[in-house]
Write a protein that holds these residues in place. Structure first.
Motif, PDB file in Angstrom:
ATOM      1  N   MET A   1      79.597   0.685  46.660  1.00  0.00           N
ATOM      2  CA  MET A   1      78.909   1.974  46.495  1.00  0.00           C
ATOM      3  C   MET A   1      77.402   1.741  46.415  1.00  0.00           C
ATOM      4  O   MET A   1      76.937   0.877  45.677  1.00  0.00           O
ATOM      5  N   GLU A   2      76.646   2.509  47.162  1.00  0.00           N
ATOM      6  CA  GLU A   2      75.204   2.344  47.188  1.00  0.00           C
ATOM      7  C   GLU A   2      74.571   2.954  45.940  1.00  0.00           C
ATOM      8  O   GLU A   2      75.061   3.947  45.400  1.00  0.00           O
ATOM      9  N   THR A   3      73.457   2.350  45.508  1.00  0.00           N
ATOM     10  CA  THR A   3      72.766   2.833  44.322  1.00  0.00           C
ATOM     11  C   THR A   3      71.267   2.927  44.591  1.00  0.00           C
ATOM     12  O   THR A   3      70.730   2.287  45.501  1.00  0.00           O
ATOM     13  N   LEU A   4      70.602   3.735  43.774  1.00  0.00           N
ATOM     14  CA  LEU A   4      69.146   3.856  43.795  1.00  0.00           C
ATOM     15  C   LEU A   4      68.689   4.028  42.362  1.00  0.00           C
ATOM     16  O   LEU A   4      69.148   4.934  41.664  1.00  0.00           O
ATOM     17  N   LYS A   5      67.798   3.157  41.908  1.00  0.00           N
ATOM     18  CA  LYS A   5      67.295   3.243  40.533  1.00  0.00           C
ATOM     19  C   LYS A   5      66.000   4.039  40.513  1.00  0.00           C
ATOM     20  O   LYS A   5      65.048   3.726  41.240  1.00  0.00           O
ATOM     21  N   ILE A   6      65.992   5.076  39.695  1.00  0.00           N
ATOM     22  CA  ILE A   6      64.824   5.942  39.529  1.00  0.00           C
ATOM     23  C   ILE A   6      64.429   5.903  38.061  1.00  0.00           C
ATOM     24  O   ILE A   6      65.112   6.475  37.195  1.00  0.00           O
ATOM     25  N   GLY A   7      63.331   5.223  37.751  1.00  0.00           N
ATOM     26  CA  GLY A   7      62.950   5.091  36.358  1.00  0.00           C
ATOM     27  C   GLY A   7      64.058   4.403  35.581  1.00  0.00           C
ATOM     28  O   GLY A   7      64.452   3.275  35.895  1.00  0.00           O
ATOM     29  N   GLU A   8      64.610   5.101  34.600  1.00  0.00           N
ATOM     30  CA  GLU A   8      65.675   4.540  33.773  1.00  0.00           C
ATOM     31  C   GLU A   8      67.062   4.998  34.208  1.00  0.00           C
ATOM     32  O   GLU A   8      68.052   4.725  33.534  1.00  0.00           O
ATOM     33  N   ILE A   9      67.140   5.691  35.345  1.00  0.00           N
ATOM     34  CA  ILE A   9      68.401   6.267  35.807  1.00  0.00           C
ATOM     35  C   ILE A   9      68.835   5.602  37.110  1.00  0.00           C
ATOM     36  O   ILE A   9      68.012   5.363  37.997  1.00  0.00           O
ATOM     37  N   THR A  10      70.129   5.329  37.232  1.00  0.00           N
ATOM     38  CA  THR A  10      70.683   4.799  38.475  1.00  0.00           C
ATOM     39  C   THR A  10      71.567   5.847  39.136  1.00  0.00           C
ATOM     40  O   THR A  10      72.485   6.381  38.508  1.00  0.00           O
ATOM     41  N   LEU A  11      71.264   6.173  40.383  1.00  0.00           N
ATOM     42  CA  LEU A  11      72.082   7.081  41.171  1.00  0.00           C
ATOM     43  C   LEU A  11      73.105   6.252  41.944  1.00  0.00           C
ATOM     44  O   LEU A  11      72.765   5.236  42.543  1.00  0.00           O
ATOM     45  N   THR A  12      74.358   6.698  41.947  1.00  0.00           N
ATOM     46  CA  THR A  12      75.427   5.996  42.640  1.00  0.00           C
ATOM     47  C   THR A  12      76.177   6.967  43.527  1.00  0.00           C
ATOM     48  O   THR A  12      76.619   8.019  43.065  1.00  0.00           O
ATOM     49  N   TRP A  13      76.325   6.616  44.804  1.00  0.00           N
ATOM     50  CA  TRP A  13      77.038   7.486  45.749  1.00  0.00           C
ATOM     51  C   TRP A  13      78.536   7.193  45.704  1.00  0.00           C
ATOM     52  O   TRP A  13      78.955   6.035  45.847  1.00  0.00           O
ATOM     53  N   LEU A  14      79.339   8.228  45.528  1.00  0.00           N
ATOM     54  CA  LEU A  14      80.782   8.118  45.499  1.00  0.00           C
ATOM     55  C   LEU A  14      81.354   8.470  46.868  1.00  0.00           C
ATOM     56  O   LEU A  14      80.641   8.985  47.732  1.00  0.00           O
ATOM     57  N   ASN A  15      82.635   8.233  47.062  1.00  0.00           N
ATOM     58  CA  ASN A  15      83.272   8.560  48.341  1.00  0.00           C
ATOM     59  C   ASN A  15      83.928   9.936  48.230  1.00  0.00           C
ATOM     60  O   ASN A  15      84.989  10.078  47.635  1.00  0.00           O
ATOM     61  N   GLY A  16      83.292  10.935  48.832  1.00  0.00           N
ATOM     62  CA  GLY A  16      83.807  12.297  48.762  1.00  0.00           C
ATOM     63  C   GLY A  16      84.450  12.787  50.033  1.00  0.00           C
ATOM     64  O   GLY A  16      84.821  13.957  50.138  1.00  0.00           O
ATOM     65  N   GLY A  17      84.591  11.881  51.037  1.00  0.00           N
ATOM     66  CA  GLY A  17      85.200  12.293  52.303  1.00  0.00           C
ATOM     67  C   GLY A  17      84.163  12.537  53.380  1.00  0.00           C
ATOM     68  O   GLY A  17      82.961  12.345  53.184  1.00  0.00           O
ATOM     69  N   VAL A  18      84.631  12.974  54.551  1.00  0.00           N
ATOM     70  CA  VAL A  18      83.723  13.127  55.687  1.00  0.00           C
ATOM     71  C   VAL A  18      84.166  14.289  56.566  1.00  0.00           C
ATOM     72  O   VAL A  18      85.361  14.578  56.691  1.00  0.00           O
ATOM     73  N   THR A  19      83.200  14.974  57.146  1.00  0.00           N
ATOM     74  CA  THR A  19      83.463  15.997  58.153  1.00  0.00           C
ATOM     75  C   THR A  19      82.724  15.613  59.437  1.00  0.00           C
ATOM     76  O   THR A  19      81.841  14.747  59.428  1.00  0.00           O
ATOM     77  N   HIS A  20      83.102  16.265  60.523  1.00  0.00           N
ATOM     78  CA  HIS A  20      82.375  16.136  61.791  1.00  0.00           C
ATOM     79  C   HIS A  20      82.157  17.550  62.315  1.00  0.00           C
ATOM     80  O   HIS A  20      83.103  18.213  62.725  1.00  0.00           O
ATOM     81  N   MET A  21      80.913  18.000  62.279  1.00  0.00           N
ATOM     82  CA  MET A  21      80.587  19.376  62.631  1.00  0.00           C
ATOM     83  C   MET A  21      79.797  19.424  63.934  1.00  0.00           C
ATOM     84  O   MET A  21      79.168  18.445  64.345  1.00  0.00           O
ATOM     85  N   ASP A  22      79.817  20.584  64.571  1.00  0.00           N
ATOM     86  CA  ASP A  22      79.140  20.766  65.849  1.00  0.00           C
ATOM     87  C   ASP A  22      77.643  20.476  65.715  1.00  0.00           C
ATOM     88  O   ASP A  22      76.957  21.068  64.881  1.00  0.00           O
ATOM     89  N   GLY A  23      77.156  19.576  66.552  1.00  0.00           N
ATOM     90  CA  GLY A  23      75.756  19.195  66.473  1.00  0.00           C
ATOM     91  C   GLY A  23      74.811  20.341  66.777  1.00  0.00           C
ATOM     92  O   GLY A  23      73.763  20.481  66.145  1.00  0.00           O
ATOM     93  N   GLY A  24      75.176  21.178  67.730  1.00  0.00           N
ATOM     94  CA  GLY A  24      74.329  22.324  68.047  1.00  0.00           C
ATOM     95  C   GLY A  24      74.178  23.262  66.872  1.00  0.00           C
ATOM     96  O   GLY A  24      73.077  23.756  66.590  1.00  0.00           O
ATOM     97  N   ALA A  25      75.282  23.508  66.156  1.00  0.00           N
ATOM     98  CA  ALA A  25      75.222  24.381  64.983  1.00  0.00           C
ATOM     99  C   ALA A  25      74.381  23.756  63.874  1.00  0.00           C
ATOM    100  O   ALA A  25      73.653  24.443  63.164  1.00  0.00           O
ATOM    101  N   MET A  26      74.463  22.437  63.744  1.00  0.00           N
ATOM    102  CA  MET A  26      73.729  21.758  62.671  1.00  0.00           C
ATOM    103  C   MET A  26      72.231  21.682  62.939  1.00  0.00           C
ATOM    104  O   MET A  26      71.446  21.462  62.014  1.00  0.00           O
TER     105      MET A  26
END
Length: 282
Positions: A1-26
């Protein structure tokens, strides 16, 4: 899991799943030859969009930003239409941090579209139940009202099964909200009437989560807004303010949807000066 430390806080990315959406709409009115140079597209004209919540511990409180696509809620048709090739595994991600869903104290929701809010509830014998029963869930008052009373356009993304069983956990705000003296939620509108962005500050460092005003790094241009945006000029106005200010300060941007970057720091000219890449596991 990727992390980013900001000051005294560490952000951690969890696995929430994935979508694939139309590129034109995005990318709305932006021509494909332009946006496809900045973000990969598949043979179906779809772009990969993660739905990965961000975990942080603030003053001893376990906090999530967004909730993921959920697990066991989507029909085969919905999975096909939304390009869901992987459902959420939040429980596994939290377990790696020594946590369970019952340990989460606070959830900050930029908005309540299905790809952000499906992870809040899960099927049960009696319909649906809360995934995070001990959490306070924050969103804007406008967003919460539309979630429960969607219009002819928004009813396709605001689903009763994502809110009915968590009503008592919801806490709303009007313009701004400060949480634990560290997290600020700001109502922006734009993508939805009630959309908010999130600012996290610690020890003189700052990150900005633009939510779906800037869902990927390729949406840095203030005019590159989604066809899904209900109020695109509000999106543009807020991007003019927040993207410009954040780049000038050389603060971090963090992403929920980006399949390639977790976080980016740009200079005033828009050049990347620091980044956290997503680690791909094939």
């Amino acid at each position: 899991m990727e992390t980013l430390k900001i000051g005294e806080i560490t952000l951690t990315w969890l696995n929430g799943g994935v979508t694939h959406m139309d590129g034109g709409a995005m990318f709305g009115v932006v021509p494909k030859p332009l946006w496809s140079r900045k973000y990969p597209v598949n043979e179906k004209n779809q772009i990969e969009l993660r739905t990965d919540p961000i975990y942080l511990n603030v003053n001893g409180k376990h906090v999530l930003i967004e909730s993921g696509i959920g697990n066991g809620k989507l029909t085969d048709k919905q999975k096909r239409n939304f390009g869901v090739t992987e459902e959420s595994s939040i429980n596994t991600s939290l377990a790696r941090l020594g946590l369970k869903p019952i340990d989460i104290d606070i959830i900050c929701m930029t908005h309540l579209h299905f790809d952000h809010a499906c992870g809040l509830t899960t099927p049960s014998n009696n319909g649906y139940q809360s995934v995070f029963p001990n959490a306070i869930i924050y969103t804007s008052e406008v967003e919460w009202n539309e979630m429960r009373n969607p219009n002819i356009r928004s009813r396709n993304t605001y689903w009763e099964e994502n809110w009915k069983c968590i009503e008592e956990q919801m806490v709303t705000f009007k313009n701004e909200l400060i949480i634990e003296d560290t997290i600020k939620m700001v109502h922006t509108g734009g993508h939805s009437a009630g959309h908010s962005l999130i600012v996290i500050e610690s020890a003189g460092e700052r990150v900005v989560h633009m939510g779906d005003l800037m869902p990927t790094h390729a949406h840095q241009n203030v005019l590159w807004v989604l066809a899904y945006d209900d109020y695109p000029m509000d999106s543009i106005r807020n991007k003019q303010k927040w993207v410009t200010e954040t780049m000038q300060a050389q603060d971090w941007f963090i992403f929920y949807h980006d399949a390639h970057y977790r976080a980016i720091k740009w200079d005033e000219e828009g050049s990347i000066i620091a980044s956290v890449m997503r680690e791909r596991i094939e």
